[in-house]
Design an enzyme around this catalytic site. Structure first.
Site, short mmCIF file in Angstrom:
data_model
loop_
_atom_site.label_atom_id
_atom_site.label_comp_id
_atom_site.label_asym_id
_atom_site.label_seq_id
_atom_site.Cartn_x
_atom_site.Cartn_y
_atom_site.Cartn_z
N ARG A 167 -3.99 0.88 29.27
CA ARG A 167 -3.83 -0.48 28.43
C ARG A 167 -5.23 -1.14 28.12
O ARG A 167 -5.23 -2.02 27.89
CB ARG A 167 -2.95 -1.36 29.43
N LYS A 210 -11.82 -2.37 14.29
CA LYS A 210 -10.48 -2.02 13.83
C LYS A 210 -10.56 -0.46 14.32
O LYS A 210 -11.41 0.51 14.11
CB LYS A 210 -10.61 -1.87 12.25
N GLU A 248 -20.98 0.27 0.67
CA GLU A 248 -20.50 -0.80 1.53
C GLU A 248 -21.83 -1.85 1.62
O GLU A 248 -21.49 -3.17 1.70
CB GLU A 248 -20.33 -0.42 2.91
N LYS A 292 -20.94 -8.81 8.45
CA LYS A 292 -19.96 -8.58 8.91
C LYS A 292 -19.44 -9.50 9.93
O LYS A 292 -18.51 -9.82 10.19
CB LYS A 292 -19.50 -7.07 9.00
N GLU A 328 -7.58 -10.54 11.12
CA GLU A 328 -7.44 -10.79 9.59
C GLU A 328 -6.29 -11.52 9.43
O GLU A 328 -5.29 -11.09 8.91
CB GLU A 328 -7.22 -9.41 9.22
N ARG A 358 -11.32 -12.60 6.36
CA ARG A 358 -11.68 -10.94 6.75
C ARG A 358 -11.39 -9.98 5.57
O ARG A 358 -11.97 -9.20 5.36
CB ARG A 358 -10.94 -10.58 7.91
N ASN A 405 -12.73 -6.48 1.97
CA ASN A 405 -11.59 -5.39 0.95
C ASN A 405 -12.23 -5.42 -0.53
O ASN A 405 -11.33 -4.78 -1.12
CB ASN A 405 -10.36 -5.97 1.25
N HIS A 428 -11.63 -2.51 -2.53
CA HIS A 428 -11.07 -1.44 -1.76
C HIS A 428 -9.55 -1.24 -2.18
O HIS A 428 -8.87 -0.15 -1.82
CB HIS A 428 -11.09 -1.81 -0.39
N HIS A 440 -8.85 2.48 -2.56
CA HIS A 440 -8.12 3.36 -1.76
C HIS A 440 -7.05 4.01 -2.52
O HIS A 440 -6.49 5.23 -2.15
CB HIS A 440 -7.18 2.46 -0.70
N HIS A 496 -15.66 7.96 0.72
CA HIS A 496 -15.25 6.67 0.68
C HIS A 496 -15.95 5.68 -0.07
O HIS A 496 -15.27 5.18 -0.99
CB HIS A 496 -14.89 6.26 2.06
N1 GLY Z 1 -13.35 -2.39 7.09
C1 GLY Z 1 -13.17 -3.81 6.84
C2 GLY Z 1 -12.76 -4.65 7.91
O1 GLY Z 1 -13.39 -4.09 8.98
O2 GLY Z 1 -12.15 -5.47 8.00
#
Ligand code: GLY
Length: 371
Positions: free
Chosen positions: A121, A143, A185, A227, A237, A242, A246, A249, A253, A266
């Site tokens: 957990r 993430k 980035e 960041k 998010e 946040r 993007n 992106h 993507h 990427h």
């Molecule tokens: N890579 C985008 C984020 O971490 O929200």
């Protein structure tokens, strides 16, 4: 090492950036509370020698350190490899006081981070990013996750690391294309949040490209600070803030998906995506054309593509791009949500971009002729 605080209450942690001396990781780990019972170092074959060095510097007795290797490549972010990793954690007798140490790029960080989020957990994990892209983006912000064959990153969790350890000396041996991909980035942070940082990138392009250590530390430090500020304000998010990360992106993507993730790295897809998004902002009269040109110029100086080559571009239909963009998980209520610049250092969420202009911005960059 320089340290940046990511302030998230009980989930707060530090990002360490620089050239560590031999004892420094062990002393940072000694400060962890409770003390780790075991360390499980997860790596792929490309980072094996770095993983071995990290394992020897953790400061735990050898009997309390296990090594788990994962095949390299995006395919490893799968349920199969996750299960394999869980089984290896079981064999290593990882308990709730153990710490997973993810040594590698975004794939290892995402997979090992998700294993940490789900094992018992949730146990602690340390990100040791070894690519520029991972140092400035994926290792920060929590993430984690894996892919389904149908869609990227759809299974996952927000699970913050307890430390990020960015040793810039590992970037010296990074292949040129991968290094440049990470710079996309970095440019993104300048466009979305910090005009002074964008100026810095323009004026220090040569030392960045020659991988001068001080320049690398500076671009990683400033990217992580930016960041961290965003993540601190919108960790999960939910407020939309946040989503500024993007920028480029949604287009990028779609480019990656339509080229089966095999043509562009990427950051390369994101560079083309930022060019398309910027072009759209110019045609919507939200962004001055000279700012878009500055963005393109900097991306090109960093050796990044701003359009597809004729041969790749002609295989991609504008309609397929729009369809792929509509599948982006940042969309809601069937509307295309895009992040578009208003000036260098500021972006906004836009959900009413005219489709004909979106199509035009895509079409202009599907070939090698200039827009
Ligand atoms: N890579 C985008 C984020 O971490 O929200």
């Amino acid at each position: 090492m320089q340290a940046i605080d990511v302030r998230l209450g009980p989930r707060s942690y530090q990002i360490h950036i620089g050239v560590p001396h031999k004892e420094q990781l062990a002393s940072a780990i000694r400060e962890m509370s409770p003390a780790p019972s075991k360390a499980i170092v997860v790596f792929d074959h490309r980072t094996e020698s770095i993983a071995e060095r990290i394992a020897s510097q953790i400061g735990l007795d050898k009997s309390r350190v296990s090594m788990i290797d994962i095949p390299s490549g995006e395919e490893s972010k799968s349920i199969l490899h996750l299960e394999h990793l869980w089984k290896r954690l079981s064999k290593a007798e990882a308990d709730r006081k153990s710490v997973i140490v993810a040594v590698g790029g975004g794939v290892i960080g995402d997979l090992a981070g998700f294993a940490a989020a789900t094992w018992n957990r949730g146990i602690r994990f340390i990100q040791v990013p070894t690519t520029l892209l991972a140092m400035v983006d994926s290792s920060v912000g929590g993430k984690t996750g894996i892919n389904l064959p149908e869609a990227k990153n759809v299974i996952g969790a927000f699970w913050q690391p307890c430390m990020v350890w960015s040793d810039v000396t590992t970037l010296a041996s990074l292949p040129t294309r991968e290094f440049r991909s990470g710079l996309a980035e970095v440019v993104k942070y300048g466009i979305i949040l910090d005009p002074g940082f964008f100026d810095y990138l323009e004026s220090h392009a040569t030392s960045i490209l020659t991988r001068d250590e001080n320049a690398l530390i500076e671009i990683i430090r400033r990217s992580c600070l930016l960041k961290a500020q965003v993540v601190q304000e919108d960790e999960l998010e939910t407020t939309g803030l946040r989503a500024v990360l993007n920028y480029g992106h949604t287009f990028g993507h779609a480019i990656e998906a339509l080229t089966d993730y095999g043509t562009f790295l990427h950051g390369e897809a994101i560079a083309i995506g930022m060019t398309m998004a910027g072009h759209l902002a110019v045609s919507m009269k939200r962004w001055p054309k000279d700012a878009w040109e500055r963005q393109s110029r900097l991306l090109e100086i960093f050796g990044l593509p701003t359009r597809m080559s004729e041969s790749i571009g002609k295989e991609i239909q504008v309609d397929s791009m729009i369809e792929a963009m509509m599948r982006d998980k940042k969309n809601a209520y069937g509307r295309l949500n895009l992040i578009l610049p208003t000036r260098i250092g500021q972006v906004e969420g836009v959900s009413d971009a005219p489709l004909d202009l979106v199509r035009q911005s895509i079409a202009e960059h599907l070939g090698s002729q200039s827009a």
